[in-house]
Structure formats: structure tokens, C-alpha cells
Write an enzyme that holds these catalytic residues in place. Structure first.
Site, PDB file in Angstrom:
ATOM      1  N   GLY A  48      67.821  61.859  35.779  1.00 46.78           N
ATOM      2  CA  GLY A  48      67.292  60.608  35.204  1.00 46.78           C
ATOM      3  C   GLY A  48      66.170  60.246  35.825  1.00 46.78           C
ATOM      4  O   GLY A  48      65.605  59.071  35.788  1.00 46.78           O
ATOM      5  N   TRP A  50      62.955  60.979  35.449  1.00 45.73           N
ATOM      6  CA  TRP A  50      61.827  60.638  34.538  1.00 45.73           C
ATOM      7  C   TRP A  50      62.259  59.218  33.704  1.00 45.73           C
ATOM      8  O   TRP A  50      61.469  58.727  33.481  1.00 45.73           O
ATOM      9  CB  TRP A  50      61.532  61.711  33.568  1.00 45.73           C
ATOM     10  CG  TRP A  50      60.674  62.723  34.273  1.00 45.73           C
ATOM     11  CD1 TRP A  50      60.475  63.046  35.541  1.00 45.73           C
ATOM     12  CD2 TRP A  50      59.736  63.457  33.542  1.00 45.73           C
ATOM     13  NE1 TRP A  50      59.724  64.255  35.659  1.00 45.73           N
ATOM     14  CE2 TRP A  50      58.898  64.348  34.499  1.00 45.73           C
ATOM     15  CE3 TRP A  50      59.468  63.843  32.138  1.00 45.73           C
ATOM     16  CZ2 TRP A  50      57.971  65.446  34.157  1.00 45.73           C
ATOM     17  CZ3 TRP A  50      58.395  64.743  31.753  1.00 45.73           C
ATOM     18  CH2 TRP A  50      57.737  65.392  32.960  1.00 45.73           C
ATOM     19  N   ASP A 107      60.885  67.799  30.458  1.00 46.78           N
ATOM     20  CA  ASP A 107      60.944  68.566  31.975  1.00 46.78           C
ATOM     21  C   ASP A 107      62.046  69.568  31.815  1.00 46.78           C
ATOM     22  O   ASP A 107      62.497  70.050  32.848  1.00 46.78           O
ATOM     23  CB  ASP A 107      61.479  67.465  32.873  1.00 46.78           C
ATOM     24  CG  ASP A 107      60.956  68.051  34.204  1.00 46.78           C
ATOM     25  OD1 ASP A 107      59.976  68.859  34.456  1.00 46.78           O
ATOM     26  OD2 ASP A 107      61.597  67.591  35.282  1.00 46.78           O
ATOM     27  N   LYS A 147      56.877  70.643  29.992  1.00 48.75           N
ATOM     28  CA  LYS A 147      56.678  71.757  31.047  1.00 48.75           C
ATOM     29  C   LYS A 147      56.979  73.285  30.877  1.00 48.75           C
ATOM     30  O   LYS A 147      57.711  73.233  29.893  1.00 48.75           O
ATOM     31  CB  LYS A 147      57.903  71.546  32.402  1.00 48.75           C
ATOM     32  CG  LYS A 147      57.883  72.324  33.217  1.00 48.75           C
ATOM     33  CD  LYS A 147      58.698  71.707  34.533  1.00 48.75           C
ATOM     34  CE  LYS A 147      60.029  72.105  34.291  1.00 48.75           C
ATOM     35  NZ  LYS A 147      61.048  71.438  35.289  1.00 48.75           N
TER      36      LYS A 147
END
Length: 252
Positions: A48, A50, A107, A147
Site C-alpha cells: 500500500g 503507492w 508496480d 514497471k
């Protein structure tokens, strides 16, 4: 103190759930990817970090949705979905829940095998899941950050993203570990236009704008065509596309 320790300790001191929070902060500093009032979807969001940063950036007028196969402990103002983004049902739930978004973040990373070619290919696959989800939910002008591990398939992914956004940047956040091959592809200004750069088509000039360029409409999308007059029917090549308008040159 190593850079790894520095970000880990900062996260602990500043109340972030992971050192990865600083990657998003740095991506935002370079690109302004999340703005106040935005609707943000964060894929691969556990634990969590981000989500915490995104919530700070969107403020009280924005909203944040986090998705992960792992459980995400509650964060004030954040909705979550527990599911696998490689599963069609999870993606459908994201689309249904969010409707339209301004930003998609990812991500996501694969479970590492230690074999670089495999890990790279899997990272690209996950990045494509995020990219395809973004195409479903992003508003025109929306942004995407994914990513991926560097490798031979990264260029093709970037090319495909460039066809759907005004431009794409590759960024290596300082907060990434020294040993990591990860980079982030940040795509700005999602194009929802019915045309793309290089398309050739016939248009009718409906009006002339204040700068003297002819104005044509393609499925409601505005194309500016220099050197044309109202009422002309001309063959044009699209030379530049923005989220809400484009430019073309006559070829006849």
C-alpha cells in the site's frame, strides 16, 4: 548507510508501508503524473505504499482504487479489490468499479525465478495487463505508469504504448535498488482519437479557424488542415495527434 537502508528507514519514519512509496514520489516529481482530484487505479498495490502517496496527491476531491492478489490493509479513503490482474474477472471488476480513471499505475512484478529472461518476459506480460486495462478505463488525456524489467521485449512494449499516448518516457527512479534492472514507462495523455499519426484519409473542410487553418471533423474529432478552404474535399495525412485535436497536411 546504503541507499537501500536510507529509503527503508525513511519509509518507517514517515509512516509509509514500503520503500516503494518513494518511487512514485519521484515519478510524480518528474512527470506530474497524479494531480489533485484525479481518479487513480493502482495495480499490484500491496502492501500500500503507492496507495498512500496517491491518496496524498489526489487530495479530498480525488479517489484511489488499489488492486492486488494479496490482502491490502485498510487505508482511509482508499477502495481495494483482491484479485489477480491476469484474470479476466478481476479486470472486469476493476472496469466496473472505477468506470473512468485519470491515472493507472502499476508496480506489479512477477515472482522471481532468478532466470533473467524468464523474469523479464513475465514482467513485460504484467506490464501489458496494466496497459490493456488502462486502454479500457482511462479518460482522454489520462496517464499510465508501468514497471518493467529491462530486456529485449521492452522496446516493443514501449512502441505499442507510444501508439496510444502522446509520448512515453523511460524513468529509473533513484529509489530503485542499485541491483535492480527495473524501469518505469510513463505514458502521458491517452489518445482517444479515431485517427493516428500517419493515417491517410479524405476529409471535408467544414470551417476555417482563427489561425487560418481549415477544420475537418472525423467522428467528432477535430483535424486542423493548413492551406484549405471551407467546403473543400481533400486527401490528407495525419501528422500529429493530441488528446482532443490533431493536425494533418493535404496530399492532393
Amino acid at each position: 548507510m546504503t541507499r537501500k537502508d536510507d529509503y527503508y528507514n525513511r519509509a518507517k519514519q514517515e509512516g509509509y508501508r514500503s520503500r516503494a512509496a518513494y518511487k512514485l514520489k519521484q515519478l510524480h516529481e518528474e512527470t506530474g503524473i497524479v494531480q489533485p482530484g484525479d481518479t487513480v487505479v493502482d495495480l499490484g498495490a500491496a502492501p500500500g505504499g503507492w496507495l498512500q502517496v496517491a491518496t496524498e496527491l489526489v487530495g479530498d476531491s480525488g479517489s484511489v482504487l488499489g488492486v492486488d492478489l494479496q490482502r491490502i490493509d485498510d487505508i482511509d479513503g482508499v477502495e481495494t479489490i483482491r484479485g489477480d490482474m491476469t484474470d479476466e474477472d478481476t479486470r472486469a471488476e476493476v472496469v466496473e468499479r472505477v468506470g473512468k480513471a485519470d491515472v493507472v499505475l502499476s508496480d506489479m512484478a512477477p515472482n522471481m525465478t532468478g532466470e533473467y529472461s524468464v523474469d523479464h518476459a513475465r514482467s513485460v506480460y504484467l506490464a501489458r495487463q496494466a496497459f490493456e486495462t488502462a486502454l479500457e478505463v482511462l479518460e482522454g488525456g489520462g496517464d499510465l505508469a508501468v514497471k518493467v524489467f529491462e530486456g529485449p521485449d521492452t522496446g516493443r512494449l514501449r512502441t505499442d504504448m507510444e501508439a496510444e499516448f502522446e509520448y512515453v518516457r523511460a524513468i529509473h527512479p533513484e529509489a530503485s535498488r542499485d541491483s535492480s534492472s527495473e524501469l518505469f514507462l510513463v505514458a502521458k495523455n491517452h489518445l482517444t482519437a479515431p485517427v493516428r499519426t500517419g493515417d491517410e484519409l479524405a476529409v471535408t473542410i467544414e470551417d476555417v479557424g482563427s489561425e487560418g487553418d481549415g477544420i475537418a471533423k472525423v467522428e467528432g474529432f477535430t483535424l486542423f488542415v493548413p492551406g484549405t478552404e471551407t467546403g473543400e474535399e481533400v486527401q490528407v495525412t495525419v501528422v500529429d495527434v493530441k488528446p482532443r485535436f490533431g493536425f494533418a497536411e493535404r496530399v492532393d
